[in-house]
Design a protein around this motif. Sequence first.
Motif, PDB file in Angstrom:
ATOM      1  N   GLU A  18       0.805  -1.211   0.000  1.00  0.00           N
ATOM      2  CA  GLU A  18       0.000   0.000   0.000  1.00  0.00           C
ATOM      3  C   GLU A  18       0.841   1.265   0.000  1.00  0.00           C
ATOM      4  N   ILE A  19       2.143   1.153   0.132  1.00  0.00           N
ATOM      5  CA  ILE A  19       2.999   2.325   0.233  1.00  0.00           C
ATOM      6  C   ILE A  19       3.234   2.926  -1.147  1.00  0.00           C
ATOM      7  N   VAL A  20       2.965   4.211  -1.250  1.00  0.00           N
ATOM      8  CA  VAL A  20       3.278   4.968  -2.452  1.00  0.00           C
ATOM      9  C   VAL A  20       4.000   6.229  -1.992  1.00  0.00           C
ATOM     10  N   VAL A  21       5.237   6.379  -2.467  1.00  0.00           N
ATOM     11  CA  VAL A  21       6.043   7.545  -2.120  1.00  0.00           C
ATOM     12  C   VAL A  21       6.748   8.009  -3.387  1.00  0.00           C
ATOM     13  N   VAL A  22       6.684   9.303  -3.637  1.00  0.00           N
ATOM     14  CA  VAL A  22       7.411   9.863  -4.773  1.00  0.00           C
ATOM     15  C   VAL A  22       8.210  11.056  -4.255  1.00  0.00           C
ATOM     16  N   ILE A  23       9.508  11.054  -4.569  1.00  0.00           N
ATOM     17  CA  ILE A  23      10.384  12.155  -4.178  1.00  0.00           C
ATOM     18  C   ILE A  23      10.976  12.748  -5.448  1.00  0.00           C
ATOM     19  N   VAL A  24      10.832  14.049  -5.582  1.00  0.00           N
ATOM     20  CA  VAL A  24      11.363  14.774  -6.726  1.00  0.00           C
ATOM     21  C   VAL A  24      12.404  15.762  -6.196  1.00  0.00           C
ATOM     22  N   THR A  25      13.593  15.720  -6.785  1.00  0.00           N
ATOM     23  CA  THR A  25      14.650  16.646  -6.404  1.00  0.00           C
ATOM     24  C   THR A  25      15.105  17.396  -7.641  1.00  0.00           C
ATOM     25  N   ARG A  26      15.106  18.712  -7.546  1.00  0.00           N
ATOM     26  CA  ARG A  26      15.548  19.554  -8.658  1.00  0.00           C
ATOM     27  C   ARG A  26      16.895  20.164  -8.283  1.00  0.00           C
ATOM     28  N   THR A  27      17.872  19.978  -9.159  1.00  0.00           N
ATOM     29  CA  THR A  27      19.189  20.573  -8.932  1.00  0.00           C
ATOM     30  C   THR A  27      19.580  21.392 -10.152  1.00  0.00           C
ATOM     31  N   GLY A  28      20.517  22.292  -9.951  1.00  0.00           N
ATOM     32  CA  GLY A  28      21.017  23.097 -11.057  1.00  0.00           C
ATOM     33  C   GLY A  28      20.508  24.509 -10.989  1.00  0.00           C
ATOM     34  N   GLY A  29      20.403  25.116 -12.134  1.00  0.00           N
ATOM     35  CA  GLY A  29      20.009  26.515 -12.203  1.00  0.00           C
ATOM     36  C   GLY A  29      21.221  27.411 -12.006  1.00  0.00           C
ATOM     37  N   ILE A  30      20.996  28.678 -12.040  1.00  0.00           N
ATOM     38  CA  ILE A  30      22.083  29.655 -11.959  1.00  0.00           C
ATOM     39  C   ILE A  30      22.860  29.506 -10.662  1.00  0.00           C
ATOM     40  N   ALA A  31      22.168  29.339  -9.546  1.00  0.00           N
ATOM     41  CA  ALA A  31      22.844  29.236  -8.250  1.00  0.00           C
ATOM     42  C   ALA A  31      23.169  27.794  -7.878  1.00  0.00           C
ATOM     43  N   GLY A  32      22.742  26.842  -8.680  1.00  0.00           N
ATOM     44  CA  GLY A  32      23.013  25.442  -8.374  1.00  0.00           C
ATOM     45  C   GLY A  32      22.280  24.946  -7.139  1.00  0.00           C
ATOM     46  N   LEU A  33      21.158  25.561  -6.836  1.00  0.00           N
ATOM     47  CA  LEU A  33      20.407  25.194  -5.635  1.00  0.00           C
ATOM     48  C   LEU A  33      19.676  23.871  -5.805  1.00  0.00           C
ATOM     49  N   ARG A  34      19.457  23.215  -4.685  1.00  0.00           N
ATOM     50  CA  ARG A  34      18.751  21.934  -4.646  1.00  0.00           C
ATOM     51  C   ARG A  34      17.419  22.157  -3.935  1.00  0.00           C
ATOM     52  N   ARG A  35      16.363  21.624  -4.542  1.00  0.00           N
ATOM     53  CA  ARG A  35      15.026  21.733  -3.947  1.00  0.00           C
ATOM     54  C   ARG A  35      14.362  20.374  -4.056  1.00  0.00           C
ATOM     55  N   ALA A  36      13.636  19.958  -3.027  1.00  0.00           N
ATOM     56  CA  ALA A  36      13.006  18.635  -3.036  1.00  0.00           C
ATOM     57  C   ALA A  36      11.553  18.725  -2.605  1.00  0.00           C
ATOM     58  N   TRP A  37      10.743  17.833  -3.176  1.00  0.00           N
ATOM     59  CA  TRP A  37       9.334  17.691  -2.841  1.00  0.00           C
ATOM     60  C   TRP A  37       9.065  16.212  -2.609  1.00  0.00           C
ATOM     61  N   ARG A  38       8.100  15.916  -1.756  1.00  0.00           N
ATOM     62  CA  ARG A  38       7.771  14.529  -1.434  1.00  0.00           C
ATOM     63  C   ARG A  38       6.256  14.388  -1.354  1.00  0.00           C
ATOM     64  N   ALA A  39       5.748  13.326  -1.951  1.00  0.00           N
ATOM     65  CA  ALA A  39       4.328  12.988  -1.832  1.00  0.00           C
ATOM     66  C   ALA A  39       4.245  11.574  -1.291  1.00  0.00           C
ATOM     67  N   GLU A  40       3.484  11.415  -0.246  1.00  0.00           N
ATOM     68  CA  GLU A  40       3.237  10.096   0.348  1.00  0.00           C
ATOM     69  C   GLU A  40       1.741   9.998   0.635  1.00  0.00           C
ATOM     70  N   PRO A  41       0.966   9.776  -0.424  1.00  0.00           N
ATOM     71  CA  PRO A  41      -0.489   9.799  -0.267  1.00  0.00           C
ATOM     72  C   PRO A  41      -1.016   8.619   0.550  1.00  0.00           C
ATOM     73  N   ARG A  42      -2.143   8.865   1.183  1.00  0.00           N
ATOM     74  CA  ARG A  42      -2.842   7.791   1.898  1.00  0.00           C
ATOM     75  C   ARG A  42      -3.364   6.781   0.881  1.00  0.00           C
ATOM     76  N   PRO A  43      -3.665   5.559   1.320  1.00  0.00           N
ATOM     77  CA  PRO A  43      -4.169   4.542   0.374  1.00  0.00           C
ATOM     78  C   PRO A  43      -5.389   5.001  -0.428  1.00  0.00           C
ATOM     79  N   ASP A  44      -6.268   5.794   0.175  1.00  0.00           N
ATOM     80  CA  ASP A  44      -7.477   6.220  -0.536  1.00  0.00           C
ATOM     81  C   ASP A  44      -7.194   7.270  -1.617  1.00  0.00           C
TER      82      ASP A  44
END
Length: 109
Positions: free
Chosen positions: A9-35
Amino acid sequence: MDETKPDDEIVVVIVTRTGGIAGLRRAWRAEPRPDEASVFVDLIARCPWEAPGPWDEPVPDPAGADRYTWSIAAQCGPEEREADVPDTDLTGPWRDLVDAVRDWKAPED
């Protein structure tokens, strides 16, 4: 991660964006409930995880030195998948999945 959920039942998605002018790293995570996981399961299934992308062979892009790279990791039950997608190739199912993760809001308890 909620350790009380069975693995299927586990669903997890992690998105990490790197690069850009400053080379910054940004991350997002979704871990939805089963429904609410079916939306993410569908988005994960539509992505071409095994298909080679045009980024497999380096092509010089002098205008793209500061572009982003998107690292996408998805767990759908016991199956785990990962891909690194250049910003110029973040289209179609990849874009849909990234947008859904970035827009996802964890439910308030």
